[in-house]
Scaffold this motif. Structure first.
Motif, PDB file in Angstrom:
ATOM      1  N   ASP A  22       0.822  -1.212   0.000  1.00  0.00           N
ATOM      2  CA  ASP A  22       0.000   0.000   0.000  1.00  0.00           C
ATOM      3  C   ASP A  22       0.853   1.257   0.000  1.00  0.00           C
ATOM      4  OD1 ASP A  22      -2.329  -1.469  -0.039  1.00  0.00           O
ATOM      5  OD2 ASP A  22      -2.809  -1.125   2.079  1.00  0.00           O
ATOM      6  N   ILE A  23       1.920   1.257   0.775  1.00  0.00           N
ATOM      7  CA  ILE A  23       2.815   2.408   0.827  1.00  0.00           C
ATOM      8  C   ILE A  23       3.489   2.595  -0.522  1.00  0.00           C
ATOM      9  CG2 ILE A  23       4.905   3.338   1.887  1.00  0.00           C
ATOM     10  CD1 ILE A  23       4.016   1.718   4.425  1.00  0.00           C
ATOM     11  N   PHE A  24       3.967   1.504  -1.094  1.00  0.00           N
ATOM     12  CA  PHE A  24       4.596   1.572  -2.417  1.00  0.00           C
ATOM     13  C   PHE A  24       3.622   2.179  -3.422  1.00  0.00           C
ATOM     14  CE2 PHE A  24       5.661   0.099  -6.614  1.00  0.00           C
ATOM     15  CZ  PHE A  24       7.037   0.209  -6.667  1.00  0.00           C
ATOM     16  N   THR A  25       2.385   1.694  -3.410  1.00  0.00           N
ATOM     17  CA  THR A  25       1.360   2.182  -4.338  1.00  0.00           C
ATOM     18  C   THR A  25       1.098   3.670  -4.133  1.00  0.00           C
ATOM     19  OG1 THR A  25       0.349  -0.007  -4.423  1.00  0.00           O
ATOM     20  CG2 THR A  25      -1.026   1.838  -5.120  1.00  0.00           C
ATOM     21  N   ALA A  26       1.054   4.110  -2.898  1.00  0.00           N
ATOM     22  CA  ALA A  26       0.835   5.525  -2.615  1.00  0.00           C
ATOM     23  C   ALA A  26       1.994   6.387  -3.102  1.00  0.00           C
ATOM     24  CB  ALA A  26       0.624   5.729  -1.121  1.00  0.00           C
ATOM     25  N   LEU A  27       3.210   5.875  -2.999  1.00  0.00           N
ATOM     26  CA  LEU A  27       4.381   6.623  -3.451  1.00  0.00           C
ATOM     27  C   LEU A  27       4.524   6.621  -4.968  1.00  0.00           C
ATOM     28  CD1 LEU A  27       6.950   5.333  -0.807  1.00  0.00           C
ATOM     29  CD2 LEU A  27       6.022   7.653  -0.952  1.00  0.00           C
ATOM     30  N   ASP A  28       4.026   5.590  -5.622  1.00  0.00           N
ATOM     31  CA  ASP A  28       4.161   5.421  -7.079  1.00  0.00           C
ATOM     32  C   ASP A  28       3.145   6.302  -7.801  1.00  0.00           C
ATOM     33  OD1 ASP A  28       4.820   4.506  -9.605  1.00  0.00           O
ATOM     34  OD2 ASP A  28       3.745   2.609  -9.381  1.00  0.00           O
ATOM     35  N   VAL A  29       3.434   7.579  -7.852  1.00  0.00           N
ATOM     36  CA  VAL A  29       2.501   8.581  -8.375  1.00  0.00           C
ATOM     37  C   VAL A  29       2.106   8.306  -9.822  1.00  0.00           C
ATOM     38  CG1 VAL A  29       2.197  11.042  -8.843  1.00  0.00           C
ATOM     39  CG2 VAL A  29       3.381  10.304  -6.776  1.00  0.00           C
ATOM     40  N   ASN A  30       3.046   7.915 -10.665  1.00  0.00           N
ATOM     41  CA  ASN A  30       2.737   7.696 -12.077  1.00  0.00           C
ATOM     42  C   ASN A  30       2.284   6.268 -12.387  1.00  0.00           C
ATOM     43  OD1 ASN A  30       5.148   6.330 -11.919  1.00  0.00           O
ATOM     44  ND2 ASN A  30       6.145   7.453 -13.580  1.00  0.00           N
ATOM     45  N   GLU A  31       2.151   5.461 -11.352  1.00  0.00           N
ATOM     46  CA  GLU A  31       1.610   4.101 -11.450  1.00  0.00           C
ATOM     47  C   GLU A  31       2.327   3.217 -12.471  1.00  0.00           C
ATOM     48  OE1 GLU A  31      -2.578   4.743 -12.108  1.00  0.00           O
ATOM     49  OE2 GLU A  31      -2.896   5.393 -10.036  1.00  0.00           O
ATOM     50  N   ASP A  32       3.667   3.313 -12.503  1.00  0.00           N
ATOM     51  CA  ASP A  32       4.440   2.475 -13.413  1.00  0.00           C
ATOM     52  C   ASP A  32       5.067   1.273 -12.703  1.00  0.00           C
ATOM     53  OD1 ASP A  32       6.418   3.729 -11.951  1.00  0.00           O
ATOM     54  OD2 ASP A  32       7.570   4.402 -13.697  1.00  0.00           O
ATOM     55  N   ASN A  33       4.662   1.060 -11.447  1.00  0.00           N
ATOM     56  CA  ASN A  33       5.174  -0.043 -10.623  1.00  0.00           C
ATOM     57  C   ASN A  33       6.661   0.067 -10.325  1.00  0.00           C
ATOM     58  OD1 ASN A  33       2.708  -1.445 -10.156  1.00  0.00           O
ATOM     59  ND2 ASN A  33       2.812  -2.152 -12.278  1.00  0.00           N
ATOM     60  N   LEU A  34       7.179   1.269 -10.391  1.00  0.00           N
ATOM     61  CA  LEU A  34       8.559   1.579 -10.041  1.00  0.00           C
ATOM     62  C   LEU A  34       8.576   2.905  -9.297  1.00  0.00           C
ATOM     63  CD1 LEU A  34      10.283   0.867 -13.477  1.00  0.00           C
ATOM     64  CD2 LEU A  34      10.437  -0.566 -11.423  1.00  0.00           C
ATOM     65  N   LEU A  35       9.454   3.022  -8.316  1.00  0.00           N
ATOM     66  CA  LEU A  35       9.643   4.308  -7.655  1.00  0.00           C
ATOM     67  C   LEU A  35      10.875   4.977  -8.233  1.00  0.00           C
ATOM     68  CD1 LEU A  35       9.006   3.540  -3.877  1.00  0.00           C
ATOM     69  CD2 LEU A  35       7.430   4.474  -5.567  1.00  0.00           C
ATOM     70  N   SER A  36      10.697   6.197  -8.668  1.00  0.00           N
ATOM     71  CA  SER A  36      11.835   6.989  -9.134  1.00  0.00           C
ATOM     72  C   SER A  36      12.401   7.750  -7.942  1.00  0.00           C
ATOM     73  CB  SER A  36      11.371   7.981 -10.204  1.00  0.00           C
ATOM     74  OG  SER A  36      10.488   8.935  -9.619  1.00  0.00           O
ATOM     75  N   ALA A  37      13.578   8.327  -8.119  1.00  0.00           N
ATOM     76  CA  ALA A  37      14.173   9.143  -7.061  1.00  0.00           C
ATOM     77  C   ALA A  37      13.264  10.327  -6.748  1.00  0.00           C
ATOM     78  CB  ALA A  37      15.558   9.612  -7.481  1.00  0.00           C
ATOM     79  N   GLN A  38      12.610  10.858  -7.767  1.00  0.00           N
ATOM     80  CA  GLN A  38      11.692  11.985  -7.554  1.00  0.00           C
ATOM     81  C   GLN A  38      10.504  11.562  -6.697  1.00  0.00           C
ATOM     82  OE1 GLN A  38      10.207  13.811 -11.110  1.00  0.00           O
ATOM     83  NE2 GLN A  38       9.157  15.433 -10.006  1.00  0.00           N
ATOM     84  N   GLU A  39       9.936  10.390  -6.964  1.00  0.00           N
ATOM     85  CA  GLU A  39       8.816   9.908  -6.159  1.00  0.00           C
ATOM     86  C   GLU A  39       9.266   9.615  -4.723  1.00  0.00           C
ATOM     87  OE1 GLU A  39       5.986   7.694  -9.437  1.00  0.00           O
ATOM     88  OE2 GLU A  39       7.886   6.756  -8.900  1.00  0.00           O
ATOM     89  N   ALA A  40      10.480   9.127  -4.561  1.00  0.00           N
ATOM     90  CA  ALA A  40      11.012   8.821  -3.233  1.00  0.00           C
ATOM     91  C   ALA A  40      11.357  10.077  -2.456  1.00  0.00           C
ATOM     92  CB  ALA A  40      12.245   7.927  -3.361  1.00  0.00           C
ATOM     93  N   SER A  41      11.507  11.192  -3.137  1.00  0.00           N
ATOM     94  CA  SER A  41      11.927  12.425  -2.480  1.00  0.00           C
ATOM     95  C   SER A  41      10.886  12.978  -1.514  1.00  0.00           C
ATOM     96  CB  SER A  41      12.300  13.490  -3.514  1.00  0.00           C
ATOM     97  OG  SER A  41      11.136  13.942  -4.198  1.00  0.00           O
ATOM     98  N   ILE A  42       9.751  12.320  -1.402  1.00  0.00           N
ATOM     99  CA  ILE A  42       8.724  12.718  -0.444  1.00  0.00           C
ATOM    100  C   ILE A  42       9.238  12.634   0.984  1.00  0.00           C
ATOM    101  CG2 ILE A  42       7.690  10.430  -0.217  1.00  0.00           C
ATOM    102  CD1 ILE A  42       4.949  11.757  -0.199  1.00  0.00           C
ATOM    103  N   ASP A  43      10.280  11.828   1.203  1.00  0.00           N
ATOM    104  CA  ASP A  43      10.809  11.614   2.545  1.00  0.00           C
ATOM    105  C   ASP A  43      12.329  11.607   2.506  1.00  0.00           C
ATOM    106  OD1 ASP A  43      10.393  10.658   5.429  1.00  0.00           O
ATOM    107  OD2 ASP A  43      11.671   9.090   4.589  1.00  0.00           O
TER     108      ASP A  43
END
Length: 72
Positions: A22-43
């Motif tokens: 669920d956390i991964f899904t919430a962080l994956d803004v563009n829904e590509d099933n990968l977290l980019s450094a930009q998406e991870a920059s939330i924290d």
């Protein structure tokens, strides 16, 4: 507020596989099933460990790579 909730969930000691997904899904803004450094920059903590999570060094963190956070 969303950032606070996600960060709180991310680092809860009792995180389960479902919660991690669920956390991964919430962080994956563009829904590509990968977290980019930009998406991870939330924290800042997630940003600091991003390269450690990216085991294959492709510049992204997959769900599988992210799942190590649930292990204690």
């Amino acid at each position: 507020m969303k950032k606070i909730i996600i960060v709180g969930l991310l680092f809860m000691s009792s995180a389960s596989a479902f919660a991690t997904t669920d956390i991964f899904t919430a962080l994956d803004v563009n829904e590509d099933n990968l977290l980019s450094a930009q998406e991870a920059s939330i924290d800042t903590t997630l940003t600091a460990i991003f390269t450690d999570l990216d085991n294959n060094n492709d510049g992204f963190v997959s769900k599988q790579e992210f799942s190590v956070l649930q292990k204690h």
